[in-house]
Design a protein around this motif. Sequence first.
Motif, PDB file in Angstrom:
ATOM      1  N   ALA A 196     -16.089   4.112 -38.636  1.00  0.00           N
ATOM      2  CA  ALA A 196     -16.760   5.375 -38.288  1.00  0.00           C
ATOM      3  C   ALA A 196     -15.850   6.227 -37.415  1.00  0.00           C
ATOM      4  CB  ALA A 196     -18.075   5.083 -37.572  1.00  0.00           C
ATOM      5  N   MET A 197     -15.226   5.609 -36.407  1.00  0.00           N
ATOM      6  CA  MET A 197     -14.371   6.378 -35.493  1.00  0.00           C
ATOM      7  C   MET A 197     -13.176   6.962 -36.229  1.00  0.00           C
ATOM      8  SD  MET A 197     -14.490   4.439 -31.837  1.00  0.00           S
ATOM      9  CE  MET A 197     -14.523   2.714 -32.236  1.00  0.00           C
ATOM     10  N   VAL A 224     -18.513   1.804 -25.823  1.00  0.00           N
ATOM     11  CA  VAL A 224     -17.816   3.050 -26.159  1.00  0.00           C
ATOM     12  C   VAL A 224     -18.145   4.143 -25.146  1.00  0.00           C
ATOM     13  CG1 VAL A 224     -17.663   4.890 -27.872  1.00  0.00           C
ATOM     14  CG2 VAL A 224     -17.647   2.512 -28.614  1.00  0.00           C
ATOM     15  N   THR A 225     -19.440   4.318 -24.879  1.00  0.00           N
ATOM     16  CA  THR A 225     -19.815   5.385 -23.933  1.00  0.00           C
ATOM     17  C   THR A 225     -19.316   5.050 -22.530  1.00  0.00           C
ATOM     18  OG1 THR A 225     -21.975   4.413 -23.462  1.00  0.00           O
ATOM     19  CG2 THR A 225     -21.853   5.977 -25.285  1.00  0.00           C
ATOM     20  N   ALA A 226     -19.354   3.757 -22.172  1.00  0.00           N
ATOM     21  CA  ALA A 226     -18.867   3.365 -20.847  1.00  0.00           C
ATOM     22  C   ALA A 226     -17.376   3.640 -20.735  1.00  0.00           C
ATOM     23  CB  ALA A 226     -19.160   1.888 -20.596  1.00  0.00           C
ATOM     24  N   ALA A 227     -16.635   3.344 -21.799  1.00  0.00           N
ATOM     25  CA  ALA A 227     -15.193   3.577 -21.767  1.00  0.00           C
ATOM     26  C   ALA A 227     -14.907   5.055 -21.579  1.00  0.00           C
ATOM     27  CB  ALA A 227     -14.561   3.067 -23.058  1.00  0.00           C
ATOM     28  N   LEU A 228     -15.634   5.911 -22.301  1.00  0.00           N
ATOM     29  CA  LEU A 228     -15.418   7.356 -22.176  1.00  0.00           C
ATOM     30  C   LEU A 228     -15.782   7.835 -20.773  1.00  0.00           C
ATOM     31  CD1 LEU A 228     -16.781   8.544 -25.643  1.00  0.00           C
ATOM     32  CD2 LEU A 228     -14.397   8.385 -24.923  1.00  0.00           C
ATOM     33  N   ALA A 229     -16.914   7.327 -20.254  1.00  0.00           N
ATOM     34  CA  ALA A 229     -17.357   7.746 -18.920  1.00  0.00           C
ATOM     35  C   ALA A 229     -16.359   7.300 -17.858  1.00  0.00           C
ATOM     36  CB  ALA A 229     -18.748   7.180 -18.625  1.00  0.00           C
ATOM     37  N   ILE A 230     -15.847   6.074 -17.989  1.00  0.00           N
ATOM     38  CA  ILE A 230     -14.880   5.573 -17.003  1.00  0.00           C
ATOM     39  C   ILE A 230     -13.574   6.352 -17.103  1.00  0.00           C
ATOM     40  CG2 ILE A 230     -13.462   3.559 -16.389  1.00  0.00           C
ATOM     41  CD1 ILE A 230     -15.969   1.856 -17.141  1.00  0.00           C
ATOM     42  N   LEU A 231     -13.211   6.736 -18.308  1.00  0.00           N
ATOM     43  CA  LEU A 231     -12.017   7.558 -18.496  1.00  0.00           C
ATOM     44  C   LEU A 231     -12.156   8.866 -17.714  1.00  0.00           C
ATOM     45  CD1 LEU A 231      -9.331   8.076 -20.019  1.00  0.00           C
ATOM     46  CD2 LEU A 231     -10.688   9.126 -21.832  1.00  0.00           C
ATOM     47  N   VAL A 232     -13.329   9.505 -17.837  1.00  0.00           N
ATOM     48  CA  VAL A 232     -13.581  10.746 -17.097  1.00  0.00           C
ATOM     49  C   VAL A 232     -13.528  10.483 -15.599  1.00  0.00           C
ATOM     50  CG1 VAL A 232     -15.316  12.506 -16.580  1.00  0.00           C
ATOM     51  CG2 VAL A 232     -14.934  11.794 -18.946  1.00  0.00           C
ATOM     52  N   PHE A 233     -14.197   9.421 -15.180  1.00  0.00           N
ATOM     53  CA  PHE A 233     -14.296   9.070 -13.763  1.00  0.00           C
ATOM     54  C   PHE A 233     -12.909   8.839 -13.157  1.00  0.00           C
ATOM     55  CE2 PHE A 233     -15.271   5.666 -10.545  1.00  0.00           C
ATOM     56  CZ  PHE A 233     -16.038   6.451  -9.715  1.00  0.00           C
ATOM     57  N   LEU A 234     -12.087   8.048 -13.871  1.00  0.00           N
ATOM     58  CA  LEU A 234     -10.739   7.753 -13.364  1.00  0.00           C
ATOM     59  C   LEU A 234      -9.872   9.017 -13.364  1.00  0.00           C
ATOM     60  CD1 LEU A 234      -9.983   4.254 -14.906  1.00  0.00           C
ATOM     61  CD2 LEU A 234     -10.670   4.833 -12.568  1.00  0.00           C
ATOM     62  N   LEU A 279     -11.422   2.705 -30.322  1.00  0.00           N
ATOM     63  CA  LEU A 279     -11.787   3.938 -29.610  1.00  0.00           C
ATOM     64  C   LEU A 279     -10.537   4.559 -28.987  1.00  0.00           C
ATOM     65  CD1 LEU A 279     -13.863   5.936 -28.427  1.00  0.00           C
ATOM     66  CD2 LEU A 279     -14.023   4.434 -26.440  1.00  0.00           C
ATOM     67  N   ALA A 280      -9.692   3.689 -28.396  1.00  0.00           N
ATOM     68  CA  ALA A 280      -8.462   4.198 -27.772  1.00  0.00           C
ATOM     69  C   ALA A 280      -7.586   4.865 -28.821  1.00  0.00           C
ATOM     70  CB  ALA A 280      -7.714   3.052 -27.099  1.00  0.00           C
ATOM     71  N   ILE A 281      -7.459   4.223 -29.975  1.00  0.00           N
ATOM     72  CA  ILE A 281      -6.639   4.816 -31.039  1.00  0.00           C
ATOM     73  C   ILE A 281      -7.231   6.163 -31.464  1.00  0.00           C
ATOM     74  CG2 ILE A 281      -5.940   4.569 -33.456  1.00  0.00           C
ATOM     75  CD1 ILE A 281      -5.582   1.618 -32.954  1.00  0.00           C
ATOM     76  N   ALA A 282      -8.540   6.160 -31.693  1.00  0.00           N
ATOM     77  CA  ALA A 282      -9.205   7.395 -32.137  1.00  0.00           C
ATOM     78  C   ALA A 282      -9.001   8.496 -31.101  1.00  0.00           C
ATOM     79  CB  ALA A 282     -10.698   7.149 -32.358  1.00  0.00           C
TER      80      ALA A 282
END
Lengths: 253, 187
Positions: free
Chosen positions: A36-37, A120-130, B40-43
Motif C-alpha cells: 500500500a505504501m 506507522v502513525t507513531a513513527a510519523l509523530a515521533i519524526l515530527v517531535f524529534l 515506511l522509511a523507504i516510502a
Amino acid sequence: MISQMAIDPMHQFQLDKLIDLKIGGLDVSFSTSSLAMMLVVAILLGILLIAVSKPKVVPGKLQSVAELGYEFIANTVRDTIGEEGMKFFPFVFTLFLLIFGINMLGMIPYFETPTAQIVVTAALAILVFLTVIVYGFIKNGVSFLKLFVPSGAPWPLYFLLIPLEIISFFVRPVTLSLRLFGNILAGHIVLKLFVMFTTTLLGLASMLSVIAIFPFTAAIAFTALEFLVAFLQAYIFAVLTCVYLNDAFHPSH
Amino acid sequence: MASETHGPEHGDAAAHGAGGIAEAFPPFDASTFASQLFWLAIAFIVLYVVLSQVILPKVGGVIEERRSKIAKDLDDASRMKAEADEALVEMEKQLAVARADARTKADQARAAIDAKISETNAEKAAEIDARLGEAEERIQEMKAAHMARVAEITSSTTAAVLAQLGVTATDAQIEASSRKSVDEVTA
C-alpha cells in the motif's frame, strides 16, 4: 479463513506477507502494508511528475491540481510559522501527501491502510517531535527551553506551569499518532461492521433481509464520511506539525 | 460478534504460519513493526527526496513566474494608464488653448468684418448722397429749363390769345403775368 474474514472486523488490519525479506535478523518482509505504501508513493509521484513535466504559466488541469495542493500546504505553513517556516514546507508537504494518499488508498476495498497501524502513525509523530526538538536547539540553543516557561506569570506559578508545559510538550507525539490511528481504525471498523450487517441480513433469505437497506444506507453514508476523514486527518496532522514546528522557530510565547 | 471470533483467532495465528502475521488485535502485533517501519522509511524518504528536489521547486517556480508576470503586467497596465491620463490632461490643455485661440481669431475676424462693413456703408452712403445731390441738381436744372420753356410757351400762347381777342399788351406785360402765373403753379 474466508468465513473468518467475513465476520471479523479486525481482520482487515492484519497484514499478509507477500515477499519474505530479512535484513540483519530483522524481519522486513514486504507485506500488504508495504505494498500500500509503495503504491501510494508510486501513484503520487506519477501524478505529480506528469503534472509538472511541462509547467506552463497558464496551467493545465493536472498542473492546477498540483499547484492547488502546493498553495494549500504552503499557505498553512506561512500562516502558522511565517515565511521562515518555508524551509520545512517539503517536510510538511510530504507528511500531508503520504498520509492523505494512504488514507485514500485505504478507502478502496482489499487495500491495506497503513495509517490504521499504530507503529506507522507513531513513527510519523515521533519524526515530527524529534524534528521540532532538534531544530529548536539548533536554531535557539539553550533558549529553546524557554518554551517551557510561559512569560508574564508570577514566579510562584512556575512551579505549576513548567511541569504542565513539559507534560503537554511530551504528550504531543502520543496525541498526534493516536488521533490519526484512532480515526482511521475506527472508521474502517464501522464501515466493515455496516457492510457485515448488510451481508448477514441478506444471507438470511427471509423477510428480515428487507431491513438490510438500513445498514447498507449507513455504509454508504459512512463511506462518504470516511473520505472526508481521510482528507481531514491528513490536514490536521499537517497543521499540527506546523504548530509544533512553530515552537522551534518562536519558543518564547 | 467480534469477541466470539477472538477466541479461535489466537489458535489461528499459529496456523497462519508463514502465510500471515496474525494477532488478536493486528495493529499491536509487534512482529510486523520492523517491516512496517522499514517500508515506511523507504516510502517517506523516496517521497520526500523527489518532492523536495524535483516536484516542489518546479511547482513553486511556475507559481513564482506567474506571480511576477502578473505583477509586471499590472505594473505595465498602471504605467500605461498614467500615461493615458497624462495624455488626456495634455489634450484637454491643448484643446482649451485651441478653443481660446479660435475664439480670439473669430472675434478679430468679426471685428474686422464689422469695421469693413461700416466703412463700406459710410462710403456707399457718401456716394449715394453725392449722387442724390447731383440728381437733385439736375432735377432743379431741368425744372428751371422746363419752367423757362413753360413761361415762354405761356407768354407766346397768351400773346396769340390776346391777339385773337384784339387786346393789345406789351411783350413785357405778357411776360410778367405769365411768369407770375407759372410761379404760382410751381410754388
